[in-house]
Design a protein around this motif. Structure first.
Motif, PDB file in Angstrom:
ATOM      1  N   ALA A  13      39.091  47.083  36.349  1.00 41.09           N
ATOM      2  CA  ALA A  13      39.035  45.878  37.175  1.00 41.09           C
ATOM      3  C   ALA A  13      40.416  45.262  37.274  1.00 41.09           C
ATOM      4  CB  ALA A  13      38.045  44.868  36.590  1.00 41.09           C
ATOM      5  N   GLU A  14      40.660  44.574  38.391  1.00 43.74           N
ATOM      6  CA  GLU A  14      41.888  43.806  38.580  1.00 43.74           C
ATOM      7  C   GLU A  14      41.525  42.369  38.917  1.00 43.74           C
ATOM      8  OE1 GLU A  14      44.455  45.523  41.469  1.00 43.74           O
ATOM      9  OE2 GLU A  14      44.815  47.349  40.302  1.00 43.74           O
ATOM     10  N   ILE A  15      42.223  41.430  38.265  1.00 45.82           N
ATOM     11  CA  ILE A  15      42.021  40.009  38.477  1.00 45.82           C
ATOM     12  C   ILE A  15      43.346  39.376  38.840  1.00 45.82           C
ATOM     13  CG2 ILE A  15      41.410  37.802  37.388  1.00 45.82           C
ATOM     14  CD1 ILE A  15      39.866  40.948  36.036  1.00 45.82           C
ATOM     15  N   ASP A  16      43.332  38.558  39.875  1.00 44.39           N
ATOM     16  CA  ASP A  16      44.531  37.879  40.339  1.00 44.39           C
ATOM     17  C   ASP A  16      44.589  36.480  39.725  1.00 44.39           C
ATOM     18  OD1 ASP A  16      46.652  36.781  41.760  1.00 44.39           O
ATOM     19  OD2 ASP A  16      46.024  37.654  43.669  1.00 44.39           O
ATOM     20  N   PRO A  17      45.670  36.113  39.021  1.00 43.46           N
ATOM     21  CA  PRO A  17      45.777  34.745  38.498  1.00 43.46           C
ATOM     22  C   PRO A  17      45.717  33.680  39.601  1.00 43.46           C
ATOM     23  CG  PRO A  17      47.375  36.163  37.416  1.00 43.46           C
ATOM     24  CD  PRO A  17      46.794  36.952  38.550  1.00 43.46           C
ATOM     25  N   LEU A  18      46.072  34.039  40.832  1.00 41.44           N
ATOM     26  CA  LEU A  18      45.897  33.116  41.942  1.00 41.44           C
ATOM     27  C   LEU A  18      44.414  33.044  42.271  1.00 41.44           C
ATOM     28  CD1 LEU A  18      46.941  31.276  44.176  1.00 41.44           C
ATOM     29  CD2 LEU A  18      47.276  33.308  45.603  1.00 41.44           C
ATOM     30  N   GLY A  19      43.804  31.947  41.900  1.00 38.71           N
ATOM     31  CA  GLY A  19      42.378  31.770  42.117  1.00 38.71           C
ATOM     32  C   GLY A  19      41.494  32.384  41.057  1.00 38.71           C
ATOM     33  N   ALA A  20      42.086  33.038  40.044  1.00 35.86           N
ATOM     34  CA  ALA A  20      41.295  33.774  39.037  1.00 35.86           C
ATOM     35  C   ALA A  20      40.285  34.682  39.734  1.00 35.86           C
ATOM     36  CB  ALA A  20      40.590  32.803  38.078  1.00 35.86           C
ATOM     37  N   GLU A  21      40.748  35.387  40.760  1.00 33.08           N
ATOM     38  CA  GLU A  21      39.853  36.114  41.662  1.00 33.08           C
ATOM     39  C   GLU A  21      39.752  37.590  41.288  1.00 33.08           C
ATOM     40  OE1 GLU A  21      39.047  36.383  46.482  1.00 33.08           O
ATOM     41  OE2 GLU A  21      40.868  35.440  45.724  1.00 33.08           O
ATOM     42  N   LEU A  22      38.524  38.060  41.154  1.00 33.51           N
ATOM     43  CA  LEU A  22      38.277  39.481  40.944  1.00 33.51           C
ATOM     44  C   LEU A  22      38.656  40.236  42.217  1.00 33.51           C
ATOM     45  CD1 LEU A  22      36.998  41.785  39.212  1.00 33.51           C
ATOM     46  CD2 LEU A  22      34.821  41.217  40.330  1.00 33.51           C
ATOM     47  N   ARG A  23      39.601  41.168  42.096  1.00 40.20           N
ATOM     48  CA  ARG A  23      40.106  41.891  43.257  1.00 40.20           C
ATOM     49  C   ARG A  23      39.564  43.309  43.368  1.00 40.20           C
ATOM     50  NH1 ARG A  23      42.361  39.197  47.550  1.00 40.20           N
ATOM     51  NH2 ARG A  23      43.439  37.344  46.800  1.00 40.20           N
ATOM     52  N   SER A  24      39.174  43.881  42.249  1.00 39.37           N
ATOM     53  CA  SER A  24      38.603  45.220  42.325  1.00 39.37           C
ATOM     54  C   SER A  24      37.722  45.474  41.117  1.00 39.37           C
ATOM     55  CB  SER A  24      39.705  46.290  42.408  1.00 39.37           C
ATOM     56  OG  SER A  24      40.444  46.362  41.207  1.00 39.37           O
ATOM     57  N   LEU A  25      36.732  46.324  41.320  1.00 38.18           N
ATOM     58  CA  LEU A  25      35.866  46.813  40.241  1.00 38.18           C
ATOM     59  C   LEU A  25      35.562  48.269  40.580  1.00 38.18           C
ATOM     60  CD1 LEU A  25      34.231  46.251  37.660  1.00 38.18           C
ATOM     61  CD2 LEU A  25      32.307  45.618  39.154  1.00 38.18           C
ATOM     62  N   ILE A  26      36.105  49.167  39.770  1.00 38.52           N
ATOM     63  CA  ILE A  26      36.065  50.594  40.092  1.00 38.52           C
ATOM     64  C   ILE A  26      35.346  51.336  38.970  1.00 38.52           C
ATOM     65  CG2 ILE A  26      37.434  52.639  40.611  1.00 38.52           C
ATOM     66  CD1 ILE A  26      39.726  50.728  41.423  1.00 38.52           C
ATOM     67  N   PRO A  27      34.183  51.929  39.248  1.00 34.42           N
ATOM     68  CA  PRO A  27      33.519  52.750  38.230  1.00 34.42           C
ATOM     69  C   PRO A  27      34.333  54.014  37.955  1.00 34.42           C
ATOM     70  CG  PRO A  27      32.050  52.255  40.083  1.00 34.42           C
ATOM     71  CD  PRO A  27      33.427  51.870  40.503  1.00 34.42           C
ATOM     72  N   ALA A  28      34.238  54.519  36.739  1.00 37.72           N
ATOM     73  CA  ALA A  28      34.931  55.765  36.394  1.00 37.72           C
ATOM     74  C   ALA A  28      34.507  56.872  37.348  1.00 37.72           C
ATOM     75  CB  ALA A  28      34.616  56.153  34.949  1.00 37.72           C
TER      76      ALA A  28
END
Length: 297
Positions: A13-28
């Motif tokens: 997963a990737e989270i952006d500190p701008l907005g504490a926004e979840l940017r991606s969720l990638i299953p293996a």
């Protein structure tokens, strides 16, 4: 601004500190299930809604004899959060009252957003603390957007929402971002809501106190699915743009938009949380990515 990367054996997963926004969720072994934020349709992926959910009438409110401007869904989604704690599979981000926020929201708050990967997906937890000496009125919620369809070769109309319980409630109608006070029918099929862009011609589907604690976004014939578990959130928004936008938002809310004609005093706004000095509120929702079996009508 660098994104925070979380990983375990099952997800990245990737989270952006701008907005504490979840940017991606990638299953293996898979691809990102979170919408890619194309500005042609909608430039966000999973904004945090705070200190209000939805719109205020005229984008303003009153408190203690003063008038304040506050845009739709509040300011957290456009604020830079500090990274308070980070591990390989979890991160806590923090936003506190500041000179900038006090101009729009004159309350001493401390908001933490924690993301935690697990074997099925990710949990988003909110912790709101009253750091002042007067009651803090607020709303808080999530707004995650998922690719629709989730897999190539499927049409949008191949998808349904499968709810934990049979649902019968009507939707609260939305006009110009506000709740009109009217209600409209939802084409429920017991546990199922068949999906079609036409559902969103009149804006979001807003549900008050649904019977279910979770909903699964999946193809009717089975396949990759998203389950959102929203225990503890009394309101649920379901939204997409009806002009071909390839995303679907499933939004757990503590709070909702103002009703047309509602008094402007923020303390009088319907269904706001009123947090006494020194107290905290925690709520969390989970996003699970999993295969799903076929479902009938």
């Amino acid at each position: 601004m660098d994104r925070v990367v979380l990983e375990n054996a099952f997800f990245r997963a990737e989270i952006d500190p701008l907005g504490a926004e979840l940017r991606s969720l990638i299953p293996a072994g898979g691809s990102n299930v979170i919408w890619g934020a194309d500005p042609a349709y909608w430039p966000r992926t999973a904004p945090i809604l705070f200190p209000i959910v939805g719109r205020l009438q005229g984008d303003r409110y009153t408190h203690a004899g003063q008038t304040f401007q506050l845009g739709q869904h509040g300011f957290a989604r456009d604020s830079v959060f500090e990274i308070e704690q980070q591990d390989s599979d979890a991160v806590t981000l923090r936003l506190r009252a500041s000179t900038e926020t006090l101009v729009r929201y004159p309350f001493a708050f401390d908001l933490r957003v924690r993301y935690q990967l697990h074997g099925e997906g990710i949990e988003t937890a909110f912790l709101v603390r009253n750091a002042g000496d007067e009651t803090v009125p607020f709303g808080v919620g999530g707004h995650p957007a998922f690719n629709w369809p989730l897999e190539e070769g499927l049409a949008k109309t191949d998808y349904v929402l499968l709810f934990e319980q049979p649902e019968q409630g009507e939707r609260y109608l939305v006009g110009d971002g506000l709740l009109t006070g009217g209600q409209g029918a939802v084409p429920w099929q017991g546990h199922l809501l068949p999906l079609d862009e036409a559902l969103f011609r009149e804006d979001a589907i807003v549900l008050f106190h649904p019977a279910s604690q979770w909903v699964r976004f999946q193809p009717r014939q089975g396949g990759l699915s998203i389950r959102v578990i929203y225990t503890g959130f009394p309101f649920l928004g379901i939204w997409s743009r009806p002009q071909g936008a390839p995303f679907l938002c499933i939004e757990p809310w503590q709070g909702h938009a103002s009703f047309v004609g509602e008094p402007p005093d923020l303390l009088a706004k319907r269904d706001m949380i009123h947090l006494p000095p020194g107290e905290s509120l925690r709520c969390a929702f989970q996003i699970e990515v999993q295969p799903a079996a076929a479902v009938g009508a």
